[in-house]
Design a protein around this motif. Structure first.
Motif, PDB file in Angstrom:
ATOM      1  N   MET A   1       0.740  -1.098  -0.605  1.00 48.63           N
ATOM      2  CA  MET A   1      -0.192   0.403  -0.355  1.00 48.63           C
ATOM      3  C   MET A   1       0.729   1.034  -0.061  1.00 48.63           C
ATOM      4  SD  MET A   1      -2.980   0.450   2.293  1.00 48.63           S
ATOM      5  CE  MET A   1      -3.051   2.377   3.257  1.00 48.63           C
ATOM      6  N   ALA A   2       0.763   2.327  -1.736  1.00 46.40           N
ATOM      7  CA  ALA A   2       1.440   3.525  -1.049  1.00 46.40           C
ATOM      8  C   ALA A   2       1.195   4.201   0.705  1.00 46.40           C
ATOM      9  CB  ALA A   2       0.562   4.258  -2.321  1.00 46.40           C
ATOM     10  N   LYS A   3       2.016   5.192   1.173  1.00 49.65           N
ATOM     11  CA  LYS A   3       2.042   5.720   2.374  1.00 49.65           C
ATOM     12  C   LYS A   3       1.504   6.717   1.748  1.00 49.65           C
ATOM     13  CE  LYS A   3       5.911   7.052   5.735  1.00 49.65           C
ATOM     14  NZ  LYS A   3       7.114   7.125   6.173  1.00 49.65           N
ATOM     15  N   LEU A   4       1.029   7.943   2.822  1.00 55.24           N
ATOM     16  CA  LEU A   4       0.859   9.122   2.555  1.00 55.24           C
ATOM     17  C   LEU A   4       1.957  10.173   3.943  1.00 55.24           C
ATOM     18  CD1 LEU A   4      -3.233   8.862   3.156  1.00 55.24           C
ATOM     19  CD2 LEU A   4      -1.551   8.810   1.048  1.00 55.24           C
ATOM     20  N   THR A   5       2.526  11.224   2.640  1.00 57.76           N
ATOM     21  CA  THR A   5       3.733  11.549   3.710  1.00 57.76           C
ATOM     22  C   THR A   5       2.890  13.252   3.226  1.00 57.76           C
ATOM     23  OG1 THR A   5       4.829  11.456   1.585  1.00 57.76           O
ATOM     24  CG2 THR A   5       5.240  10.228   3.209  1.00 57.76           C
ATOM     25  N   VAL A   6       3.228  13.906   4.389  1.00 56.40           N
ATOM     26  CA  VAL A   6       3.337  15.163   4.659  1.00 56.40           C
ATOM     27  C   VAL A   6       5.473  15.932   4.462  1.00 56.40           C
ATOM     28  CG1 VAL A   6       2.689  17.394   5.728  1.00 56.40           C
ATOM     29  CG2 VAL A   6       1.144  15.459   5.498  1.00 56.40           C
ATOM     30  N   ILE A   7       5.385  16.569   4.196  1.00 61.73           N
ATOM     31  CA  ILE A   7       6.608  18.051   3.670  1.00 61.73           C
ATOM     32  C   ILE A   7       6.597  18.633   4.487  1.00 61.73           C
ATOM     33  CG2 ILE A   7       9.111  17.442   2.601  1.00 61.73           C
ATOM     34  CD1 ILE A   7       7.749  14.331   2.943  1.00 61.73           C
ATOM     35  N   LEU A  13       6.983  15.192   8.251  1.00 57.59           N
ATOM     36  CA  LEU A  13       6.669  14.813   9.271  1.00 57.59           C
ATOM     37  C   LEU A  13       5.863  13.601  10.109  1.00 57.59           C
ATOM     38  CD1 LEU A  13       2.628  16.582   9.160  1.00 57.59           C
ATOM     39  CD2 LEU A  13       4.609  17.283  10.414  1.00 57.59           C
ATOM     40  N   PRO A  14       5.488  12.891  11.456  1.00 53.52           N
ATOM     41  CA  PRO A  14       6.616  11.715  11.673  1.00 53.52           C
ATOM     42  C   PRO A  14       4.838  10.997  11.228  1.00 53.52           C
ATOM     43  CG  PRO A  14       6.950  12.912  13.010  1.00 53.52           C
ATOM     44  CD  PRO A  14       6.337  13.560  12.203  1.00 53.52           C
ATOM     45  N   ALA A  57       1.477   9.210  -2.599  1.00 56.47           N
ATOM     46  CA  ALA A  57       0.794  10.446  -2.184  1.00 56.47           C
ATOM     47  C   ALA A  57       1.742  11.104  -1.633  1.00 56.47           C
ATOM     48  CB  ALA A  57      -0.313  10.678  -2.226  1.00 56.47           C
ATOM     49  N   GLN A  58       2.025  12.769  -0.697  1.00 53.69           N
ATOM     50  CA  GLN A  58       2.195  13.556  -0.313  1.00 53.69           C
ATOM     51  C   GLN A  58       1.462  14.886  -0.341  1.00 53.69           C
ATOM     52  OE1 GLN A  58       6.496  14.823  -2.445  1.00 53.69           O
ATOM     53  NE2 GLN A  58       6.626  13.251  -0.604  1.00 53.69           N
ATOM     54  N   LEU A  59       1.572  15.554   0.569  1.00 56.52           N
ATOM     55  CA  LEU A  59       1.199  17.058   0.759  1.00 56.52           C
ATOM     56  C   LEU A  59       2.760  17.877   1.060  1.00 56.52           C
ATOM     57  CD1 LEU A  59      -2.001  16.804   2.748  1.00 56.52           C
ATOM     58  CD2 LEU A  59      -1.399  17.126   0.771  1.00 56.52           C
ATOM     59  N   VAL A  60       2.801  18.728   0.099  1.00 55.00           N
ATOM     60  CA  VAL A  60       3.789  19.852  -0.079  1.00 55.00           C
ATOM     61  C   VAL A  60       3.685  20.415   0.800  1.00 55.00           C
ATOM     62  CG1 VAL A  60       6.176  20.482  -1.270  1.00 55.00           C
ATOM     63  CG2 VAL A  60       5.252  18.409  -1.775  1.00 55.00           C
ATOM     64  N   VAL A  61       4.265  20.944   2.098  1.00 59.70           N
ATOM     65  CA  VAL A  61       3.568  21.853   2.684  1.00 59.70           C
ATOM     66  C   VAL A  61       4.591  23.480   3.174  1.00 59.70           C
ATOM     67  CG1 VAL A  61       2.632  23.110   5.013  1.00 59.70           C
ATOM     68  CG2 VAL A  61       2.343  20.396   4.316  1.00 59.70           C
ATOM     69  N   SER A  62       4.107  25.190   3.149  1.00 57.79           N
ATOM     70  CA  SER A  62       5.243  25.277   2.952  1.00 57.79           C
ATOM     71  C   SER A  62       5.436  26.865   3.859  1.00 57.79           C
ATOM     72  CB  SER A  62       6.323  26.166   1.909  1.00 57.79           C
ATOM     73  OG  SER A  62       6.835  27.166   1.825  1.00 57.79           O
ATOM     74  N   ARG A  63       5.507  26.998   4.800  1.00 56.45           N
ATOM     75  CA  ARG A  63       5.281  28.299   5.493  1.00 56.45           C
ATOM     76  C   ARG A  63       5.950  29.942   5.135  1.00 56.45           C
ATOM     77  NH1 ARG A  63       7.602  24.722   9.177  1.00 56.45           N
ATOM     78  NH2 ARG A  63       6.174  24.266  11.072  1.00 56.45           N
TER      79      ARG A  63
END
Length: 98
Positions: A1-7, A13-14, A57-63
């Protein structure tokens, strides 16, 4: 199964925090179609965008980075993720019928 990550600003993120973030993202996008900027702001960030990373899939997040409009997910290398049929020109099967 694909891993959902957040960068976030280049750092992942953990797993548990990433799953919770994805849940909030999914809930927000279900209620507010295409509202990436609203979700980013609600989470205290400048932008968020979906992308395809090496593990899925990942979410790429920026401040700091500005929000891009909602569109096709990009790969983590920055190029647009293109479906195989689109890449080979078979996205419209009627186009090739004679």
């Amino acid at each position: 199964m694909a891993k959902l990550t957040v960068i976030v600003d280049g750092k992942p993120l953990p797993d548990e925090a990433a799953r919770a973030f994805w849940t909030r993202f999914s809930d927000h996008m279900e209620a507010h179609k295409g509202d990436l900027a609203g979700f980013a702001k609600a989470e205290g960030f400048a932008s968020v965008r979906p992308a395809m990373g090496p593990e899925g899939a990942q979410l790429v997040v920026s401040r700091t980075a500005g929000q891009e409009p909602y569109g096709n997910a990009r790969s983590s290398s920055g190029s647009r993720a293109v479906h195989g049929k689109v890449a080979t020109g078979r996205e419209n099967p009627r186009k090739h019928k004679r």
